[in-house]
Design an enzyme around this catalytic site. Sequence first.
Site, mmCIF file in Angstrom:
data_model
loop_
_atom_site.group_PDB
_atom_site.id
_atom_site.type_symbol
_atom_site.label_atom_id
_atom_site.label_comp_id
_atom_site.label_asym_id
_atom_site.label_seq_id
_atom_site.Cartn_x
_atom_site.Cartn_y
_atom_site.Cartn_z
ATOM 1 N N LYS A 180 -66.783 -68.698 33.900
ATOM 2 C CA LYS A 180 -66.092 -67.543 34.477
ATOM 3 C C LYS A 180 -67.151 -66.495 34.818
ATOM 4 C CE LYS A 180 -62.745 -63.971 33.216
ATOM 5 N NZ LYS A 180 -61.540 -63.662 32.449
ATOM 6 N N THR B 250 -58.566 -64.753 27.501
ATOM 7 C CA THR B 250 -59.025 -63.744 26.542
ATOM 8 C C THR B 250 -59.185 -64.346 25.139
ATOM 9 O OG1 THR B 250 -57.648 -62.203 27.856
ATOM 10 C CG2 THR B 250 -58.808 -61.272 26.003
ATOM 11 N N ARG C 18 -53.725 -61.110 24.955
ATOM 12 C CA ARG C 18 -53.825 -59.660 24.786
ATOM 13 C C ARG C 18 -52.504 -59.105 24.287
ATOM 14 N NH1 ARG C 18 -56.748 -58.407 30.613
ATOM 15 N NH2 ARG C 18 -57.985 -60.308 30.488
ATOM 16 N N GLU D 61 -53.035 -68.463 33.766
ATOM 17 C CA GLU D 61 -53.776 -68.191 32.525
ATOM 18 C C GLU D 61 -53.038 -67.071 31.804
ATOM 19 O OE1 GLU D 61 -57.844 -66.851 33.253
ATOM 20 O OE2 GLU D 61 -57.723 -65.575 31.488
#
Length: 213
Positions: free
Chosen positions: A127, A67, A43, A39
């Site tokens: 998640k 994210t 960011r 993943e």
Amino acid sequence: MNTEAFLKQRLICVAVIDKVDDAVPLAEALLAGGMNVIEVTFRTAGAAESIAQIRQHVPQIFVGAGTLLTPDQVKQAVDAGSQFGVSPGLSEAVSRAAQANQLPLFPGCITPTEVMHALELGWKHLKFFPAETAGGVNTLKSLIGPFGHTGVKFIPTGGITAATLPSYLAIPQVAAIGGSWMAERKLVADKAWTKISELAAEAMRIVSVSQTK
Ligand code: 3PG
């Protein structure tokens, strides 16, 4: 794509890639250690390009975008070739964008209310974040209590290490575990590919031991 295919291995390496040039060697290092899911978090400025590079050069690894905070990031992730998306929380706008683009999404949920909302939006793989600071395995088991029968599955992430991995793997409603411990940002920045391969291999060994229990 079938979500189960890339969760089968039960581990997701969460990576922060500062330099796009590190994306392909990182994916290769994980593969060398036997891991096949990464993943790439949104960011850093090069996240989308890193995903595109991995898709192009290391097709054996499943690559997702993490994210995801906005619909625009979902679009960028899809355009780059992401095979799944992860968000730290549950946003209807992000959820709608993922559904419009047929991107499997793992939205972050930590409370019963969030789990109910995610189920209403049609998501089945959530998640559980931030796993360790939210109470870890005990909190997750309490959350599974009222939802286990719905078929919902969790992907605990946040503060998990090789030491705590077995306790999460033992929970049937845990589809996979996410973590950065096998490829921490500094290891990637230092191009510590051998070390990353070793840590990935160690994590995979722990998964295979859990499967024989
Ligand atoms: C994430 O965004 O999923 C987490 O930052 C990863 O958690 P970890 O770095 O504590 O493994």
